[in-house]
Design a protein around this motif. Sequence first.
Motif, mmCIF file in Angstrom:
data_model
loop_
_atom_site.group_PDB
_atom_site.id
_atom_site.type_symbol
_atom_site.label_atom_id
_atom_site.label_comp_id
_atom_site.label_asym_id
_atom_site.label_seq_id
_atom_site.Cartn_x
_atom_site.Cartn_y
_atom_site.Cartn_z
ATOM 1 N N VAL A 73 0.838 -1.197 0.000
ATOM 2 C CA VAL A 73 0.000 0.000 0.000
ATOM 3 C C VAL A 73 0.876 1.250 0.000
ATOM 4 C CG1 VAL A 73 -1.593 1.367 1.429
ATOM 5 C CG2 VAL A 73 -2.010 -1.073 1.079
ATOM 6 N N ALA A 74 1.886 1.256 0.870
ATOM 7 C CA ALA A 74 2.793 2.397 0.945
ATOM 8 C C ALA A 74 3.594 2.548 -0.336
ATOM 9 C CB ALA A 74 3.729 2.232 2.144
ATOM 10 N N MET A 75 4.041 1.440 -0.906
ATOM 11 C CA MET A 75 4.877 1.479 -2.113
ATOM 12 C C MET A 75 4.165 2.174 -3.271
ATOM 13 S SD MET A 75 6.586 -1.689 -4.250
ATOM 14 C CE MET A 75 5.090 -2.165 -5.147
ATOM 15 N N VAL A 76 2.886 1.874 -3.430
ATOM 16 C CA VAL A 76 2.164 2.399 -4.596
ATOM 17 C C VAL A 76 1.316 3.622 -4.260
ATOM 18 C CG1 VAL A 76 2.119 0.110 -5.625
ATOM 19 C CG2 VAL A 76 0.137 0.878 -4.318
ATOM 20 N N GLY A 77 1.421 4.115 -3.033
ATOM 21 C CA GLY A 77 0.715 5.335 -2.669
ATOM 22 C C GLY A 77 -0.775 5.185 -2.502
ATOM 23 N N ALA A 78 -1.257 3.982 -2.189
ATOM 24 C CA ALA A 78 -2.701 3.754 -2.055
ATOM 25 C C ALA A 78 -3.162 4.031 -0.631
ATOM 26 C CB ALA A 78 -3.041 2.329 -2.463
ATOM 27 N N LEU A 162 4.877 5.503 -7.501
ATOM 28 C CA LEU A 162 5.952 4.922 -6.710
ATOM 29 C C LEU A 162 6.463 5.976 -5.742
ATOM 30 C CD1 LEU A 162 7.951 2.713 -5.992
ATOM 31 C CD2 LEU A 162 9.410 3.505 -7.858
ATOM 32 N N VAL A 163 6.189 5.762 -4.459
ATOM 33 C CA VAL A 163 6.599 6.738 -3.456
ATOM 34 C C VAL A 163 7.340 6.098 -2.287
ATOM 35 C CG1 VAL A 163 4.872 8.478 -4.006
ATOM 36 C CG2 VAL A 163 4.291 6.606 -2.483
ATOM 37 N N SER A 164 7.606 4.818 -2.373
ATOM 38 C CA SER A 164 8.439 4.155 -1.369
ATOM 39 C C SER A 164 9.490 3.338 -2.100
ATOM 40 C CB SER A 164 7.600 3.231 -0.479
ATOM 41 O OG SER A 164 8.447 2.350 0.231
#
Length: 764
Positions: A73-78, A162-164
């Motif tokens: 969830v964090a990786m894809v910004g959801a 992609l934010v992580s």
Amino acid sequence: MIQAANLGFPRIGIKRELKKATEAYWKGEIDYTALRKAGAELRARHWRLQKEAGIDVIPSNDFSFYDQMLDAVAMVGAVPPRFRTSQEGVRVVATHQTASAYAVMADVAELSADEAASIDFDTYFAMARGSDAAPAMEMTKWFDTNYHYIVPEFHEGQAFRLVSTKALDEFNEAKALGIHTRPVLIGPVTFLSLGKAKDANLDPLTLLDALLPVYAEVLASLAAAGADWVQIDEPILALDLKDSQKAAFEAAYAALSSCGVKILIAAYFDKLGSNLDVVRSLPVDGLHVDLVRAPGQLEDVLKDWPWERLLSLGVIDGRNIWRADLETAFATVETAVAARGKGGVQIAPSCSLIHTPVDLNTEQKLDAELKSWLAYARQKLTEVAALKTAATKCKDAAAQAFADSAEAVASRAASARINNPAVKARVGAVTEKDLDRGAPFNTRQAQQRARLDLPAFPTTTIGSFPQTEAVRKARAAFKRGEMDAPSYDAFLMTATEDAVRRQEEIGLDVLVHGEFERNDMVEYFGEQLAGFAFTQNGWVQSYGSRYVKPPIIFGDVSRPHPMTVAWSSYAQSLTEKPMKGMLTGPVTILQWSFVRDDQPRSETCKQIALAIRDEVSDLERAGIPIIQIDEPALREGLPLRHADWEAYLAWAVDCFRLAAAGAGTETQIHTHMCYCEFNDIMPSIAALDADVISIETSRSDMELLESFSGFKYPNEIGPGVYDIHSPRCPHTQDMSALLGKAREHLAPDQIWVNPDCGLKTRRW
């Protein structure tokens, strides 16, 4: 050459270091830097341990501070809107090099391509645990395991970015230590399929096109950093797939196949079946299959999986603690090597080892015979390495490992500790009459209402009350011999009376005794049943920092003496209000234990049911008017394939009824279930014929009640109005609103009022 591979390693630490660090962070005792350091130390230790064990293919990005699905969830910004910060215009930042551990997009639908807000550890944990401002994301069981994952939430117009950089960071972290790893990602189709649409007409799979560029970016960054393979976990391949999911697989891997790394799809927990055709058509380079849960699929896999592609053989059980029969496992490896040659085969556990304890060497109190039958995660890696040595060189090169395995297998099979003819005879004598309560629900309901005289909307709680530091210290002192039995009992009596008085003051209608004498809802019973054994350090992660120490069922199960009657009777003597007797159900005891694998699980479950039946009868004779038999794991045990459901549900329901039917019609039988979907099994839930069922409904905003109202469930229900797994204290109006929603689905005289689960983990 043949390689020894691993799919994932327990993240908790040999001394539960991860639990201690995360809980210290939540309490404000350590800061972000110290928590990040603790994680790095664990990762480094685990990578080196795997290398020293002889593993050639070592995973990275299998570590998580809470849950791998939450990491995705964090990786894809959801990130759900209620957790997004109000900051705007802040650039996305890397995850391990800055003060933002898990950087995620804020309000991705509204910000421009160059704008984002970073969310730190506090927000990451808030998504899992809730906060004063926002309730936690939903949590449910990971397939048919007792591991809980955080359920992704999706909205119309959902955007991803992609934010992580966690996957890249941890690959580089291992690389700096001289260890080349195979990064692990949750697959995009599994991620969307296990998520939940928050808008009525949204199918999460329609978000695939928006999601895939993020995955492509992750894979490209790993390739640029030197990764040659990436393991993409797609465990939904063990399920009956819809046509839309099959199409999603084709689209996903067509898009990801040209990102510069080789892709191994990992499927586990059951057979591929017809889904083998789906995987075979994908442009991927390798496949992992579970040959422990589904050994019969090997023939089809060898026939249909292209010989030029890698095949990973899951031949060591990643979900149970029994030592492997290396001869049997090696025969499987030999069959595969004969068909494919040595170059196209890896030997691995059946799934990630997060479902097993870390190291058997820490167990100092298990007797030598029983200990010789077991293998924890570290020992399973040596089994994988031994099989690789035997397959690469010859069996003589691993002769000692094979000899030790053969000795353990023979010892276990011949042990007189395992078989009890009297228990087997009692199970064999069970008839349909033993499963019947003796009167229909309407008749029982009238008798119970006359006896209990409860008001409308009766209030109660699920069972446990806070296991305070004083309670834990007293239990530890008693176990160490520093507190004698009379002193310990006196302490427990004081704690129990305090809990009773608090409930009376609050005004609850049906009370519980608090369970201060219990360490765990399964372990406590197993300690008093024949056929069980217990560990010092057999910890596995259930969710977040909640670790459990499952008992080991090694032999036939029976009840030598009453287990709960004394404490329930004492508590009832303190009050005029009805007291619930609290028991754990047979299916849950089975599911939450490491179960013997030398007889059908249904047989073991019937043995446990008869033991619980004896306890029900004794509680009733002691005058306890309400008995709760918790079955939170009933849905968890459901086989992954629909074709196998009927057989499982038949024996699981029968086992509950066998346990409960020892009670007379005036005794009210409750059961409790949490964190599961009921839609597909409502007939079986009704067939349990419990007088009252309490369920988790606060995180799901009472949505679960739609299953009960749609089915026209006839018995009484306690829909949880308080999420006890979150530190957030709900407002009165929040609970009132949930109760109002419950009244939209249920008749007023069906409704009880209670929290979602026991209050063991909360403070007073």
